[in-house]
Design a protein around this motif. Structure first.
Motif, PDB file in Angstrom:
ATOM      1  N   GLU A  14     149.970  -1.639  14.954  1.00  0.00           N
ATOM      2  CA  GLU A  14     149.888  -2.561  13.826  1.00  0.00           C
ATOM      3  C   GLU A  14     149.725  -4.014  14.258  1.00  0.00           C
ATOM      4  N   HIS A  15     149.976  -4.293  15.525  1.00  0.00           N
ATOM      5  CA  HIS A  15     149.927  -5.679  15.996  1.00  0.00           C
ATOM      6  C   HIS A  15     148.933  -5.864  17.144  1.00  0.00           C
ATOM      7  N   VAL A  16     147.874  -5.073  17.136  1.00  0.00           N
ATOM      8  CA  VAL A  16     146.846  -5.221  18.161  1.00  0.00           C
ATOM      9  C   VAL A  16     146.181  -6.595  18.086  1.00  0.00           C
ATOM     10  N   GLY A  17     146.017  -7.117  16.880  1.00  0.00           N
ATOM     11  CA  GLY A  17     145.433  -8.455  16.740  1.00  0.00           C
ATOM     12  C   GLY A  17     146.252  -9.503  17.466  1.00  0.00           C
ATOM     13  N   GLU A  18     147.569  -9.410  17.358  1.00  0.00           N
ATOM     14  CA  GLU A  18     148.435 -10.351  18.072  1.00  0.00           C
ATOM     15  C   GLU A  18     148.310 -10.162  19.577  1.00  0.00           C
TER      16      GLU A  18
ATOM     17  N   LEU B  98     145.647  -9.173  21.152  1.00  0.00           N
ATOM     18  CA  LEU B  98     144.356  -9.734  21.554  1.00  0.00           C
ATOM     19  C   LEU B  98     144.386 -11.262  21.579  1.00  0.00           C
ATOM     20  N   ASP B  99     145.203 -11.849  20.713  1.00  0.00           N
ATOM     21  CA  ASP B  99     145.287 -13.312  20.663  1.00  0.00           C
ATOM     22  C   ASP B  99     146.355 -13.885  21.599  1.00  0.00           C
TER      23      ASP B  99
ATOM     24  N   LEU C  91     150.462 -13.304  30.525  1.00  0.00           N
ATOM     25  CA  LEU C  91     149.674 -12.831  31.660  1.00  0.00           C
ATOM     26  C   LEU C  91     148.999 -11.516  31.324  1.00  0.00           C
ATOM     27  N   LYS C  92     149.798 -10.519  30.945  1.00  0.00           N
ATOM     28  CA  LYS C  92     149.215  -9.221  30.605  1.00  0.00           C
ATOM     29  C   LYS C  92     149.961  -8.622  29.425  1.00  0.00           C
ATOM     30  N   SER C  93     149.226  -8.313  28.361  1.00  0.00           N
ATOM     31  CA  SER C  93     149.819  -7.693  27.182  1.00  0.00           C
ATOM     32  C   SER C  93     149.498  -6.202  27.170  1.00  0.00           C
ATOM     33  N   ILE C  94     150.471  -5.433  26.675  1.00  0.00           N
ATOM     34  CA  ILE C  94     150.347  -3.978  26.643  1.00  0.00           C
ATOM     35  C   ILE C  94     150.510  -3.489  25.212  1.00  0.00           C
TER      36      ILE C  94
ATOM     37  N   VAL D 287     139.078  -8.883  24.239  1.00  0.00           N
ATOM     38  CA  VAL D 287     139.226 -10.138  23.492  1.00  0.00           C
ATOM     39  C   VAL D 287     137.856 -10.707  23.135  1.00  0.00           C
ATOM     40  N   HIS D 288     136.928 -10.642  24.092  1.00  0.00           N
ATOM     41  CA  HIS D 288     135.590 -11.198  23.869  1.00  0.00           C
ATOM     42  C   HIS D 288     134.866 -10.442  22.749  1.00  0.00           C
ATOM     43  N   TYR D 289     134.933  -9.120  22.775  1.00  0.00           N
ATOM     44  CA  TYR D 289     134.320  -8.344  21.694  1.00  0.00           C
ATOM     45  C   TYR D 289     134.974  -8.680  20.352  1.00  0.00           C
ATOM     46  N   TYR D 290     136.293  -8.785  20.353  1.00  0.00           N
ATOM     47  CA  TYR D 290     137.043  -9.054  19.124  1.00  0.00           C
ATOM     48  C   TYR D 290     136.644 -10.400  18.525  1.00  0.00           C
TER      49      TYR D 290
END
Length: 338
Positions: free
Chosen positions: A316-320, A322-323, A331-334, A45-48
């Motif tokens: 396709e939803h990696v941005g979501e 990360l946010d 808590l934890k997204s996969i 998230v920080h890099y993004y």
């Protein structure tokens, strides 16, 4: 097997795009892993959002993600071909194995380390990755793909508990009830801590911490944390200076402080308290030889990693994904790259 794969690539601060990348080939003593699950970490998230963490700067397109599990689909020379088909959790680092730190058993501090999703090394938001044979740890069928991916943050917690000298009957204070704080609470319970105090500003996160091992939770805006009954160890999972200082002041004589959270690069510490009580202060930078312990904790049920998963996403939803940390309930997204 195809020669190309889809990958979610960070092309700039706050920007991602799906690209076709060549499937990597395993070098000697490496395995090719088909990725099953990837956990989203605060560093991703920080890099993004910022394009850097300290001296690590994203200067060219990079694939994020370093908490992963999968299945071995090919092996390089020198690797037992019977490993093909094996389910594994990946320890996402490639040390040189020859430097002073590696030879001393501290390969996490290798100056030549190539670590997934740390510039300029690509990570695992893609279909296939390669890794050193001995960094692909076999997992039993009782450990799910998602739990196997979360053995990486559990390894951080295992390394933290070791540095905090947590033993049966210990008391520990943990600042922050985000993913690392919660997984540290679980690890502290598994290591035998009798008193596990977790602080967080958000009430829902404090309640979540109670579900995952905390024996007591505190709102640091309502309670003077530095004045609580002294603890044997303090773990900071926030990176917030005021939390670090108050936590150190809560540690009793000869206690241990472990700094895990990412935050300010520099801040003042209560030096007289540290000196007069001979408190040991250290940091955690990744881990060394933690996967066997983490696998045991997950397989035995001492730590529940599956219950920490609150969101699932595709490439396709990696941005979501990360946010998702902006939601206090997350808590934890996969990410499932397939």
């Amino acid at each position: 097997m195809t020669t190309t794969m889809r990958a979610s690539v960070m092309t700039g601060v706050g920007t991602l795009q799906i690209e076709d990348r060549p499937v990597p080939s395993p070098a000697p003593h490496e395995v090719l892993v088909e990725v099953a699950a990837v956990g989203v970490c605060g560093s991703d998230v920080h890099y993004y959002r910022h394009g850097r963490i300290g001296d690590f700067v994203v200067e060219e397109p990079m694939i994020l993600g370093h908490e992963l599990s999968g299945r071995i689909v090919a092996v390089g020379d020198g690797v037992d071909p019977d490993r093909v088909g094996q389910r594994v959790a990946v320890e996402p680092q490639h040390p040189c194995r020859r430097c002073k730190q590696c030879l001393a058993g501290r390969y996490n501090l290798c100056p030549e380390m190539k670590f997934y999703a740390t510039p300029p090394v690509d990570g695992a938001f893609c279909r296939y990755v390669t890794i050193d044979d001995d960094m692909a740890h076999a997992v039993p069928d009782s450990v799910s793909d998602e739990a196997a991916a979360l053995l990486e943050p559990l390894s951080v917690a295992v390394a933290t508990m070791r540095k905090a000298h947590v033993v049966p009957g210990s008391s520990i204070l943990i600042a922050g009830a985000g993913p690392i704080g919660v997984i540290c609470a679980q690890a502290a319970r598994a290591f035998g801590a009798a008193r596990i105090v977790v602080t967080d500003l958000v009430a829902s996160r404090r309640e979540k911490a109670l579900q995952f091992g905390a024996t007591e939770v505190l709102d640091p805006t309502a309670v003077d944390v530095s004045a609580i009954e002294p603890v044997d160890a303090f773990v900071d999972a926030t990176g917030v200076p005021v939390a670090v200082v108050s936590g150190i002041k809560a540690v009793g004589p000869a206690g241990h402080v472990v700094l895990v959270g990412m935050g300010a690069d520099e801040y003042a510490l209560p030096v007289s308290h540290i000196q007069n009580l001979e408190i040991n202060v250290t940091g955690v930078f990744r881990y060394t030889d933690t996967w066997p312990a983490a696998i045991h904790l997950a397989a035995s049920g001492a730590v529940d990693l599956d219950a920490m998963v609150t969101g699932r996403y595709d490439l396709e939803h990696v941005g979501e994904a990360l946010d998702s940390d902006t939601d206090p309930a997350s808590l934890k997204s996969i990410v499932h790259p397939q």
